[in-house]
Enzyme design. Sequence first.
Site: not given
Length: 348
Positions: A40, A205
């Site tokens: 992260e 999408c």
Amino acid sequence: MSKPKKLSFADRLLGWFDVHGRHDLPWQSPRDAYRVWLSEVMLQQTQVATVIPYFDRFIKALPTLPDLAEADEDTVLALWSGLGYYRRARFLHAAAKQCVALHGGELPRDYDALAALPGIGRSTAGAILAQAHGLRFPILDGNVKRVMTRFHGIHGHPGQSAIEKQLWALADKHTPAARAADYTQAIMDLGATLCVRSRPACEECPMSVDCVAFRDDLTGQLPSTKPGKVTPTRQTVMLVLRDAQQRVLLERRGEQGVWAGLWSLPEALDSEDAWKAAERLARIDDARALAPFTHVFSHYKLKVEPLLFDEATAHAAIADNPRLRWCDTGDIAALGLPAPVRSLLQSL
DNA sequence: AACGCGGGGCA
DNA sequence: TGCCCAGCGTT
């Protein structure tokens, strides 16, 4: 007979993720808090493809949090070298030491304790809790911001606090209790692979059926770009002294600052000051305000109020000043003048 | 050449 | 609270 219930945001996204999401990223297996944390922090600044080799190298050298805590700073920085933002590597190192000192050598599972560590804010804390422990915490990184602004048609720069607050609320609303880890990865994957900044792949999408930006053809405008800094506005009076031969008095600007070294008009702070300044330069008896205009620089706006003094007669003294000269139209064409000044003189 | 990236630190 | 910064990749 009731209609079939519409699929939730999370369910539709997860359905896509199961087929098209990324399941083989190095921090996904094994998926422990330390590896998620490291990924992260690296991903805060750099895209997945670039991060992977750095992640592999880092985790090979320092496979566990205590290894990181015990490493010396040079080692950590060397492993980070090339990623940039070296302060983050130092935060990472400092946080690992804190975890050893305060949390038994592990990242805490508690949100507040996690977010209190250096380099871990709200989003990174949420990502660690969701990805490593399956807890229901939202994240709001650049990917999620892009997806949320488009899906909900949110205008305004995501950096604005009011917009960011709204985005956090939406991110939270869509985060499911079940499969929190997969959902977190899924929304990042969507933003990174389909809902990209330019030329998003809306045709592929899964969310486009309910996406406001897709419906209204706004994917090119959302997320809104950063508004230009509110530039300060300065004011100046430009003196246009014109003699009987229609020549204009130009003044060469200093070597510092804006328009350095260019020929321009004498300036004054305001109209009162303008008279005094004009009288120092020439014998004058009459002034006429010309149309004011604003010139925009990268860092400020300049409001210019031109003041025309016609039938001016030069004082003898100014002939000796190399920074002042009376110019006719032909001279002006051959000199370096700021565009707005040239334009002003042409309009006379 | 300009912009974006999460978080920290400062006014 | 709002704003500036870091360093690199992308556009």
